[in-house]
Design an enzyme around this catalytic site. Structure first.
Site, PDB file in Angstrom:
ATOM      1  N   HIS A 146       0.854  -1.187   0.000  1.00  0.00           N
ATOM      2  CA  HIS A 146       0.000   0.000   0.000  1.00  0.00           C
ATOM      3  C   HIS A 146       0.891   1.239   0.000  1.00  0.00           C
ATOM      4  CE1 HIS A 146      -3.402  -2.618   1.774  1.00  0.00           C
ATOM      5  NE2 HIS A 146      -3.557  -2.472   0.473  1.00  0.00           N
ATOM      6  N   GLU A 195       1.759   3.797   3.014  1.00  0.00           N
ATOM      7  CA  GLU A 195       2.293   3.273   4.268  1.00  0.00           C
ATOM      8  C   GLU A 195       3.823   3.327   4.238  1.00  0.00           C
ATOM      9  OE1 GLU A 195       0.407  -0.546   4.767  1.00  0.00           O
ATOM     10  OE2 GLU A 195      -1.607   0.322   4.642  1.00  0.00           O
ATOM     11  N   ARG A 224      -3.135   4.961  -2.328  1.00  0.00           N
ATOM     12  CA  ARG A 224      -2.987   3.614  -1.756  1.00  0.00           C
ATOM     13  C   ARG A 224      -2.715   2.539  -2.801  1.00  0.00           C
ATOM     14  NH1 ARG A 224      -5.581   0.250   2.440  1.00  0.00           N
ATOM     15  NH2 ARG A 224      -6.553  -1.597   1.533  1.00  0.00           N
ATOM     16  N   HIS A 240       3.012  -3.895   6.522  1.00  0.00           N
ATOM     17  CA  HIS A 240       2.058  -2.803   6.342  1.00  0.00           C
ATOM     18  C   HIS A 240       2.176  -1.865   7.548  1.00  0.00           C
ATOM     19  CE1 HIS A 240      -0.505  -4.802   3.122  1.00  0.00           C
ATOM     20  NE2 HIS A 240       0.310  -5.772   3.488  1.00  0.00           N
ATOM     21  N   GLU A 274       1.789  -5.195  10.752  1.00  0.00           N
ATOM     22  CA  GLU A 274       1.231  -3.846  10.650  1.00  0.00           C
ATOM     23  C   GLU A 274       2.009  -2.999  11.652  1.00  0.00           C
ATOM     24  OE1 GLU A 274      -1.406  -2.836   8.748  1.00  0.00           O
ATOM     25  OE2 GLU A 274      -2.415  -4.689   8.137  1.00  0.00           O
TER      26      GLU A 274
END
Length: 415
Positions: free
Chosen positions: A175, A178, A233, A303, A376
């Site tokens: 993405h 990020e 994104r 992520h 994440e």
């Protein structure tokens, strides 16, 4: 005449840059079905940017909703919120201010640094430089081109051997917005090379296994976030028959493709694409992993928003190896927390955050890559995707501990 032409081109370029003056990021707290319905209706009436979850379809009772609201809609949103009983708070008062403050590290903006968010051109030069640093430990391999023609290059770390070695595959930057994700892949490569020979765990890992690192998966999108729209994104290919661009690469893998938590609307941030692996970047990565299926024993994708997830996300059904995957994830999260106290939640994607089909970790697991994880990284909402550069170092330091924990476990439990 040339001067006028130059300034004209500059003006056109600046006009194409998306600004976020006055935009705010809200955290909404729906506790009733009526709240969920209201949030989804708001999303239909105006262009709002869902940060967590990824789309209005994933809004559920009891789960916080972080959403960026453009300045032009604020009066309307405040009116709606005042007339309802939804609890909320403002996480970011002015998104453009947060964007401008993200670059809070010192140093030349053009020189590569492990503690700032490097542009793609800087990362590309860094890849070439690192690949020639030590031929016995690192090499590079081109796996294809992006939609816009940029070269996707893997770095292969591991002590050179005439025999085939088991491997770990790690990618960052699926993405585009990020930015902390590609920063970690660069940090990992540097740390691996610099600690080989002095850190017994890293030395053992690279002696016995190879680690494939894709520093930036969605290169076109990442470049676009630096030049045009910080909040972009998706990938950047024009969608056939539409005025919209790109698909969500983490909804484009052939894992329950487009069945849940993904959109068929080309302009959506979670657009799954016209077909599985329609995105060039996804196809390139999938082809590489399929080709090396017999040796790749772990898949790690990075992520942001402070979680450690594993399959499944496209179904609530538990993975066949759920107990082991959870045990390893909890151990990795504990290792990460031990450094700065950063708290990570671990679990299957669908039940831990929300269901989402077409993810790379689910696809890799179903292909036969048993140890498949999604990191994440920081944070949980204060900065969201705009994590300041001053947090790159602590984020990468703590994440290294978790990745090394998983790598050590895989190394000791080859299959």
């Amino acid at each position: 005449m040339k001067v006028l032409l130059f300034f004209g081109l500059v003006a056109i370029a600046l006009a194409d840059v998306t600004r976020f003056e006055g935009d705010k990021v809200f955290r909404l707290k729906p506790v009733l079905n009526e709240h969920v319905i209201l949030i989804r209706e708001l999303a239909q009436k105006m262009e709002v940017d869902f940060w967590s979850p990824d789309s209005p379809d994933q809004v559920t009772v009891g789960a916080d909703v972080d959403v960026r609201v453009p300045a032009r809609y604020l009066d309307f949103v405040f009116t709606i919120l005042s007339q309802s009983d939804i609890s909320y708070k403002i996480l970011i008062q002015d998104v453009q201010v947060a964007v401008d403050r993200q670059a809070d590290s010192k140093g030349s903006p053009r020189a590569h640094s492990y503690t700032k968010y490097n542009t793609w051109s800087t990362i590309e030069s860094w890849i070439n430089s690192m690949a020639s640093a030590d031929a016995s430990l690192i090499s590079k391999e081109e796996i294809g081109s992006t939609c816009e023609g940029r070269t996707m290059t893997l770095l292969k770390l591991g002590k050179k051997s005439s025999a085939s070695k088991p491997a770990i595959f790690m990618d960052c930057g699926i993405h585009a917005r990020e930015w902390i994700s590609p920063a970690f892949c660069q940090w990992f490569v540097n740390e691996a090379l610099n600690t080989y020979g002095s850190d017994s765990q890293m030395t053992s890992l690279l002696d016995q296994m190879d680690v494939y690192v894709l520093p930036v998966f969605n290169i076109d999108g990442y470049h676009y976030t630096h030049t045009n729209d910080r909040m972009w994104r998706k990938t950047r290919c024009r969608v056939p028959g539409s005025s919209c661009y790109g698909a969500d690469p983490n909804r484009n893998f052939d894992a329950g493709w487009c069945t849940i938590g993904a959109s068929t609307y080309p302009c959506s941030d979670t657009y799954c694409g016209p077909t599985p692996e329609s995105e060039t970047e996804v196809k390139n990565v999938a082809n590489f992993i399929r080709t090396h299926k017999s040796t790749i024993k772990a898949y790690i994708t990075v992520h942001s928003i402070q979680l450690l997830l594993f399959p499944y996300s496209y179904t609530y059904q538990l993975a066949a190896d759920h107990s082991e995957l959870l045990k390893v994830a909890e151990g990795a999260a504990a290792a990460l927390t031990s450094l700065y106290g950063t708290s990570y939640t671990s679990g299957p994607g669908a039940t831990t955050i929300y269901p989402a089909a077409g993810g790379s970790d689910d696809w890799a697991y179903d292909l036969g890559v048993k140890y498949s994880y999604t990191f994440e990284l920081r944070d949980t909402g204060r900065y969201g995707f705009l994590l300041p550069e001053s947090q790159i170092k602590p984020t990468c330091e703590e994440t290294m501990l978790a990745v090394k924990y998983i790598a050590a476990y895989v190394q000791q439990n080859l299959y």
